[in-house]
Design a protein around this motif. Structure first.
Motif, PDB file in Angstrom:
ATOM      1  N   GLU A 398       0.903  -1.777   1.730  1.00 55.96           N
ATOM      2  CA  GLU A 398       1.402  -0.472   2.452  1.00 55.96           C
ATOM      3  C   GLU A 398       0.862   0.600   1.430  1.00 55.96           C
ATOM      4  OE1 GLU A 398       2.035  -0.196   5.498  1.00 55.96           O
ATOM      5  OE2 GLU A 398       3.049  -1.940   6.208  1.00 55.96           O
ATOM      6  N   LEU A 399       0.826   1.909   2.120  1.00 52.62           N
ATOM      7  CA  LEU A 399       0.318   2.854   1.049  1.00 52.62           C
ATOM      8  C   LEU A 399       1.710   3.680   0.578  1.00 52.62           C
ATOM      9  CD1 LEU A 399      -2.159   3.890  -0.024  1.00 52.62           C
ATOM     10  CD2 LEU A 399      -2.366   5.882   1.778  1.00 52.62           C
ATOM     11  N   HIS A 400       1.779   3.866  -0.875  1.00 53.71           N
ATOM     12  CA  HIS A 400       2.660   4.721  -1.313  1.00 53.71           C
ATOM     13  C   HIS A 400       2.302   5.742  -2.098  1.00 53.71           C
ATOM     14  CE1 HIS A 400       5.022   1.248  -0.273  1.00 53.71           C
ATOM     15  NE2 HIS A 400       6.247   1.534  -0.618  1.00 53.71           N
ATOM     16  N   ILE A 401       3.140   6.835  -2.510  1.00 57.85           N
ATOM     17  CA  ILE A 401       3.075   7.876  -3.347  1.00 57.85           C
ATOM     18  C   ILE A 401       3.984   8.071  -4.467  1.00 57.85           C
ATOM     19  CG2 ILE A 401       3.048  10.313  -3.464  1.00 57.85           C
ATOM     20  CD1 ILE A 401       0.399   9.566  -2.330  1.00 57.85           C
ATOM     21  N   PHE A 402       3.290   7.974  -5.762  1.00 53.87           N
ATOM     22  CA  PHE A 402       4.218   8.335  -6.851  1.00 53.87           C
ATOM     23  C   PHE A 402       3.880   9.802  -7.291  1.00 53.87           C
ATOM     24  CE2 PHE A 402       4.163   8.775 -11.678  1.00 53.87           C
ATOM     25  CZ  PHE A 402       5.634   8.437 -11.699  1.00 53.87           C
ATOM     26  N   SER A 403       5.148  10.593  -6.934  1.00 53.54           N
ATOM     27  CA  SER A 403       4.590  12.073  -7.728  1.00 53.54           C
ATOM     28  C   SER A 403       5.108  12.249  -9.108  1.00 53.54           C
ATOM     29  CB  SER A 403       5.724  12.803  -6.686  1.00 53.54           C
ATOM     30  OG  SER A 403       7.074  12.590  -6.963  1.00 53.54           O
ATOM     31  N   ARG A 404       4.724  13.268  -9.486  1.00 59.10           N
ATOM     32  CA  ARG A 404       4.657  13.762 -10.948  1.00 59.10           C
ATOM     33  C   ARG A 404       6.163  13.963 -11.260  1.00 59.10           C
ATOM     34  NH1 ARG A 404       1.158  11.613 -13.418  1.00 59.10           N
ATOM     35  NH2 ARG A 404       1.649  12.683 -15.200  1.00 59.10           N
ATOM     36  N   SER A 405       7.182  14.197 -10.247  1.00 59.19           N
ATOM     37  CA  SER A 405       8.490  14.401 -10.294  1.00 59.19           C
ATOM     38  C   SER A 405       9.259  13.117 -10.496  1.00 59.19           C
ATOM     39  CB  SER A 405       9.116  15.079  -9.084  1.00 59.19           C
ATOM     40  OG  SER A 405       9.105  14.140  -8.064  1.00 59.19           O
ATOM     41  N   GLY A 406       8.349  12.113 -10.361  1.00 58.87           N
ATOM     42  CA  GLY A 406       8.817  10.642 -10.675  1.00 58.87           C
ATOM     43  C   GLY A 406       9.409   9.915  -9.265  1.00 58.87           C
ATOM     44  N   ASN A 407       9.326  10.322  -8.271  1.00 58.77           N
ATOM     45  CA  ASN A 407       9.719   9.999  -6.734  1.00 58.77           C
ATOM     46  C   ASN A 407       8.821   9.008  -6.410  1.00 58.77           C
ATOM     47  OD1 ASN A 407      12.394  11.208  -6.675  1.00 58.77           O
ATOM     48  ND2 ASN A 407      11.150  12.893  -6.140  1.00 58.77           N
ATOM     49  N   ILE A 408       8.755   7.751  -5.904  1.00 54.28           N
ATOM     50  CA  ILE A 408       8.098   6.879  -5.032  1.00 54.28           C
ATOM     51  C   ILE A 408       8.400   7.232  -3.439  1.00 54.28           C
ATOM     52  CG2 ILE A 408       7.280   4.569  -4.602  1.00 54.28           C
ATOM     53  CD1 ILE A 408       7.699   4.155  -7.822  1.00 54.28           C
ATOM     54  N   THR A 409       7.340   7.222  -2.740  1.00 52.39           N
ATOM     55  CA  THR A 409       7.618   7.610  -1.389  1.00 52.39           C
ATOM     56  C   THR A 409       6.538   6.436  -0.249  1.00 52.39           C
ATOM     57  OG1 THR A 409       8.345   9.875  -1.618  1.00 52.39           O
ATOM     58  CG2 THR A 409       7.850   9.100   0.741  1.00 52.39           C
ATOM     59  N   PRO A 410       7.192   5.746   0.393  1.00 51.57           N
ATOM     60  CA  PRO A 410       6.316   5.023   1.277  1.00 51.57           C
ATOM     61  C   PRO A 410       5.600   5.894   2.313  1.00 51.57           C
ATOM     62  CG  PRO A 410       8.417   4.661   1.925  1.00 51.57           C
ATOM     63  CD  PRO A 410       8.536   5.325   0.715  1.00 51.57           C
ATOM     64  N   LEU A 411       4.057   5.669   2.531  1.00 54.71           N
ATOM     65  CA  LEU A 411       3.333   6.479   3.587  1.00 54.71           C
ATOM     66  C   LEU A 411       3.192   5.779   4.855  1.00 54.71           C
ATOM     67  CD1 LEU A 411       1.039   8.602   1.391  1.00 54.71           C
ATOM     68  CD2 LEU A 411       2.874   9.226   2.532  1.00 54.71           C
ATOM     69  N   THR A 412       3.027   4.532   4.754  1.00 55.58           N
ATOM     70  CA  THR A 412       2.708   3.788   5.910  1.00 55.58           C
ATOM     71  C   THR A 412       3.616   2.591   6.264  1.00 55.58           C
ATOM     72  OG1 THR A 412       1.321   2.234   4.754  1.00 55.58           O
ATOM     73  CG2 THR A 412       0.218   4.355   5.471  1.00 55.58           C
ATOM     74  N   ALA A 413       3.637   2.211   7.295  1.00 53.39           N
ATOM     75  CA  ALA A 413       4.464   0.712   7.887  1.00 53.39           C
ATOM     76  C   ALA A 413       3.684   0.159   8.946  1.00 53.39           C
ATOM     77  CB  ALA A 413       5.863   1.507   8.448  1.00 53.39           C
ATOM     78  N   LEU A 414       2.575  -0.249   8.449  1.00 50.58           N
ATOM     79  CA  LEU A 414       1.612  -0.735   9.237  1.00 50.58           C
ATOM     80  C   LEU A 414       2.003  -2.175  10.033  1.00 50.58           C
ATOM     81  CD1 LEU A 414      -1.783  -0.177   7.171  1.00 50.58           C
ATOM     82  CD2 LEU A 414      -0.534   1.166   8.626  1.00 50.58           C
ATOM     83  N   ASN A 415       2.888  -2.959   9.339  1.00 50.54           N
ATOM     84  CA  ASN A 415       3.300  -4.429   9.687  1.00 50.54           C
ATOM     85  C   ASN A 415       4.877  -4.271  10.323  1.00 50.54           C
ATOM     86  OD1 ASN A 415       1.218  -6.070   8.869  1.00 50.54           O
ATOM     87  ND2 ASN A 415       1.529  -4.649   7.065  1.00 50.54           N
ATOM     88  N   GLU A 416       5.457  -2.891  10.543  1.00 49.22           N
ATOM     89  CA  GLU A 416       6.536  -2.752  11.126  1.00 49.22           C
ATOM     90  C   GLU A 416       6.847  -3.640  12.504  1.00 49.22           C
ATOM     91  OE1 GLU A 416      10.017   0.625  11.555  1.00 49.22           O
ATOM     92  OE2 GLU A 416       7.965   0.850  11.546  1.00 49.22           O
ATOM     93  N   ASP A 417       5.963  -3.488  13.377  1.00 48.02           N
ATOM     94  CA  ASP A 417       6.030  -4.462  14.524  1.00 48.02           C
ATOM     95  C   ASP A 417       6.148  -5.615  14.405  1.00 48.02           C
ATOM     96  OD1 ASP A 417       3.326  -4.208  13.606  1.00 48.02           O
ATOM     97  OD2 ASP A 417       2.434  -3.970  15.395  1.00 48.02           O
ATOM     98  N   LEU A 418       5.269  -6.279  13.557  1.00 49.74           N
ATOM     99  CA  LEU A 418       5.477  -7.809  13.141  1.00 49.74           C
ATOM    100  C   LEU A 418       6.750  -8.119  12.196  1.00 49.74           C
ATOM    101  CD1 LEU A 418       4.339 -10.835  13.256  1.00 49.74           C
ATOM    102  CD2 LEU A 418       3.127 -10.153  10.740  1.00 49.74           C
ATOM    103  N   LEU A 419       7.108  -7.388  11.320  1.00 42.75           N
ATOM    104  CA  LEU A 419       8.168  -7.875  10.485  1.00 42.75           C
ATOM    105  C   LEU A 419       9.583  -7.546  11.245  1.00 42.75           C
ATOM    106  CD1 LEU A 419       6.756  -6.065   7.190  1.00 42.75           C
ATOM    107  CD2 LEU A 419       6.675  -8.414   7.986  1.00 42.75           C
ATOM    108  N   THR A 420       9.608  -6.890  12.095  1.00 41.56           N
ATOM    109  CA  THR A 420      10.840  -6.658  13.013  1.00 41.56           C
ATOM    110  C   THR A 420      11.162  -7.978  13.842  1.00 41.56           C
ATOM    111  OG1 THR A 420       9.953  -5.366  14.447  1.00 41.56           O
ATOM    112  CG2 THR A 420      11.001  -4.090  12.872  1.00 41.56           C
ATOM    113  N   GLN A 421      10.172  -8.674  14.095  1.00 38.72           N
ATOM    114  CA  GLN A 421      10.381  -9.609  14.842  1.00 38.72           C
ATOM    115  C   GLN A 421       9.914 -11.148  14.170  1.00 38.72           C
ATOM    116  OE1 GLN A 421       7.639  -9.518  18.695  1.00 38.72           O
ATOM    117  NE2 GLN A 421       6.982  -7.571  17.718  1.00 38.72           N
TER     118      GLN A 421
END
Length: 687
Positions: A398-421
């Motif tokens: 999945e795609l994540h963002i690391f900001s200069r403030s030090g935070n890591i944020t997920p941007l995508t959840a492409l497999n959520e439909d599969l992984l919930t099942q």
């Protein structure tokens, strides 16, 4: 009672859910199924817009009808996560790259006339094909002034002809195809088949289309990638100028080519190989990767900085003693962000021009979908934020963002439909000390979904290839599918693996397989000592270098109920003279030419131990494999048949060394492995 049953089950289900949440584990749903391979999606190739607020990335998914990987380009807002398609389901989509002014997206795609270059106008949402090439383009690069696209393509040479007196066929006659005459050293390549003679050169074409102009000349291959000067008047790229380039694998130097005059000047002439040049945004510096050629089997690529005015150079990543993978310049040219391999993972660091290295809390992965190899991609924004692909053991990238403030944020959840099942296998990391010299060996264990430590499970040892590659705690569909069938799966990085430095990697230099076998057995000993492992049901498999070690292991021990030897090297002498990369293997993996070192090579060939083998063995190889040719598999199969060992050979039609490039082949590979192990599992695992 019948009417009350759904309510009772609902209460029980709710209680189970509460218990699972209290324990920190998600509720058990269902393990993965083989057909779930076609439900996978993953993110790749991120690149930012200049405003650092938006980025483009490639979204890949599986097509169950065409049995291919589908690709499209999506745009995503970094702050809101809102995403929209830019290019959808483009056949053969590759190398999409955003123009410097952010108005156009260039990419390569398949057509009826082969791969061609396209330009997509973002404001109009329309694409234009701008080339009609006869050979495949690569290393697509924008000029800084947005006017041109540069790329590398082959200029084919005339095929040699020896016999010129062949009579003409009568009208309507159907004669056999003419003979193929080969006189080049590199005449076939795994995944590409037999090659046409010629040299690769740099070309450019207007971003609006038109005539394609050849920039470089001569009987040398310019290999890319390319970097264009800020003034758009010259190119820096790599070329092997040695007298025998095909016999000198580490012989590329960097050259600068004036675009107008076509005059070439040499930039570097270091011992070894220089590649992947990138000029800094301010035009003062050139960064590139360098491999110092010491004729060792495992040689690290290092990040080097060159002052374009003085010519002074500095080895920026050398203090890490780790393989540098990729890098990007900061917009202000004050630092570089680079990825490197460390302890089975791909990590990121920032290096200042004075050599100071700052590690970033980022782990990149997700491009090796089948097995848990190190991989991953990242992009650096003008703001300093980093977009990267991230893949823990539980799901694809999945795609994540690391900001200069030090935070890591997920941007995508492409497999959520599969992984919930589906309930995925959980993975634990362990460290095993070698019984030979107390060397620390990293290993990982995947547990079957719904794992119960009071029960006993069959175990599979899965061995990585290379051998100078690395496994880690990344997602692996093959491992997950094996675990879903009721097996504990173990993988490790024995000596010789990448990501632990040059000395660790070269512990098997001219001595492979050797003590790496014992490292693997020490891992098996450590895991099989645990009470949940059924020691009467141990299995072993691996591909390529892992196939070598699997065949070597069953020649040394009978502890495994069954083995699957995938795409192996069985006889180092025959391999050295049939593999596509034979100039490299014969010079770097062997102390001398095979005809001069036959005895030593034979002692390290798994075929030399075939007389000891009692383990039921499956051989599994692609019929179009030119890296470890199927003739290696056939030798071992026939030897085992002569010994009357229970053996089968599984041949994958049309498949190269990378067997799992097509989704159905991934299913075929894992399914055959598990089916073979189930045959010899005295307490059958989940079917």
């Amino acid at each position: 009672m019948r009417k009350a049953l759904p309510i009772i089950l609902g209460i029980l289900g709710f209680a189970f859910l509460m218990q699972s949440q209290a324990s920190g584990k998600p509720p058990f749903v269902s393990p993965l199924k083989y057909e779930d391979v076609f439900a996978l999606e993953y993110a790749a190739d991120p690149h930012f817009f200049s405003d650092s607020k938006r980025l483009l990335y490639t979204r890949r998914s599986m097509d169950i009808f065409s049995d291919t990987v589908r690709s499209g380009v999506w745009q995503i807002d970094v702050n809101t996560g809102e995403a929209s398609p830019v290019l959808n389901d483009i056949p053969g989509l590759a190398q999409s790259t955003l123009s410097p002014d952010n108005t156009k997206l260039a990419y390569i795609a398949s057509t009826d006339n082969g791969p061609q270059i396209f330009v997509h106008y973002l404001s109009l949402d329309k694409s234009l094909q701008i080339t009609q090439l006869t050979t495949s383009p690569s290393h697509l690069t924008w000029s800084p002034d947005n006017k041109h696209l540069y790329f590398v393509a082959k200029v084919e040479a005339q095929v040699p002809v020896i016999f010129t007196d062949m009579p003409s066929a009568p009208p309507d006659a159907k004669w056999a195809e003419p003979a193929r005459v080969i006189n080049s050293i590199a005449y076939r390549a795994d995944g590409g088949g037999y090659t046409h003679p010629g040299f690769t050169h740099v070309f450019r074409v207007s971003a609006e289309g038109g005539m394609v102009e050849q920039i470089t000349q001569g009987e040398h291959s310019f290999t890319g990638p390319l970097t264009i000067s800020p003034q758009s008047n010259s190119i820096v790229t790599s070329v092997n100028l040695t007298p025998s380039p095909e016999l000198t694998p580490f012989g590329t130097d960097l050259v600068e080519v004036d675009i107008t005059s076509k005059k070439m000047s040499q930039v570097t002439s270091r011992k070894g190989s220089e590649s992947n040049p990138k000029i800094s945004p301010n035009g003062k510096w050139l960064a590139y990767l360098h491999v110092e050629d010491k004729k060792m089997a495992y040689q690290l690529s290092e990040l080097v900085l060159r002052n374009l005015e003085s010519g002074e150079e500095q080895r920026l990543s050398a203090p890490l003693d780790r393989q540098t993978v990729a890098f990007e310049w900061a917009e202000n040219s004050d630092y570089i962000v680079f990825s490197y391999l460390d302890s089975g993972e791909t990590k990121l660091a920032e290096v200042r021009l004075n050599g100071d290295i700052i590690g970033l809390p980022v782990k990149v992965g997700g491009q090796a979908l089948g097995r848990p190899y190190t991989s991953g991609e990242f992009a650096l924004a003008k703001s300093g934020d980093v977009a990267f692909t991230h893949s823990p053991a539980s799901h694809p990238a999945e795609l994540h963002i690391f900001s200069r403030s030090g935070n890591i944020t997920p941007l995508t959840a492409l497999n959520e439909d599969l992984l919930t099942q589906r309930t995925m296998a959980e993975v634990d990391a362990i460290v095993v000390n070698s019984s030979i010299d107390n060397l620390s060996i990293d290993a990982w264990i995947a547990f079957p979904p719904g794992f119960d430590s009071s029960k006993r499970y069959p175990m599979i040892l899965e061995i990585h290839g290379g051998p100078h590659a690395a496994y880690g705690p990344q997602f692996s569909m093959e491992v997950q599918l094996m675990a879903a069938q009721g097996y504990v799966v173990v993988w490790s990085n024995p000596r010789g693996s990448a990501s632990y430095g040059a000395d660790f990697g070269n512990l098997i230099h001219h001595n492979y397989p050797s003590n790496d076998y014992q490292d693997l057995m020490d891992v098996v000993d450590a895991v099989s000592a645990r009470p949940y492992i059924d020691n009467d049901n141990l299995f072993i498999t691996g591909g390529s270098g892992g196939g070598v070690l699997t065949a070597w292991s069953i020649g040394k021990t009978d502890r495994f109920n069954a083995a699957v030897v995938a795409k192996p090297v069985i006889n180092w002498v025959s391999f050295a003279l049939t593999a596509d990369a034979y100039p490299y293997f014969s010079q770097y993996w062997m102390p001398d030419m095979p005809w001069n070192d036959h005895e030593a090579l034979w002692k390290r060939s798994p075929l030399s131990l075939v007389g000891n083998v009692n383990t039921p063995t499956m051989l599994l190889t692609g019929e179009a494999d030119y890296r470890t040719p199927i003739s290696e598999t056939e030798q071992y199969y026939q030897a085992l048949k002569l010994r009357q060992i229970d053996t089968v050979m599984v041949r994958i039609p049309g498949a190269p060394h990378g067997i799992t490039a097509k989704p159905s082949r991934l299913i075929q590979k894992v399914g055959n492995i598990v089916a073979w192990f189930n045959t010899y599992n005295t307490v059958p695992a989940k079917q």
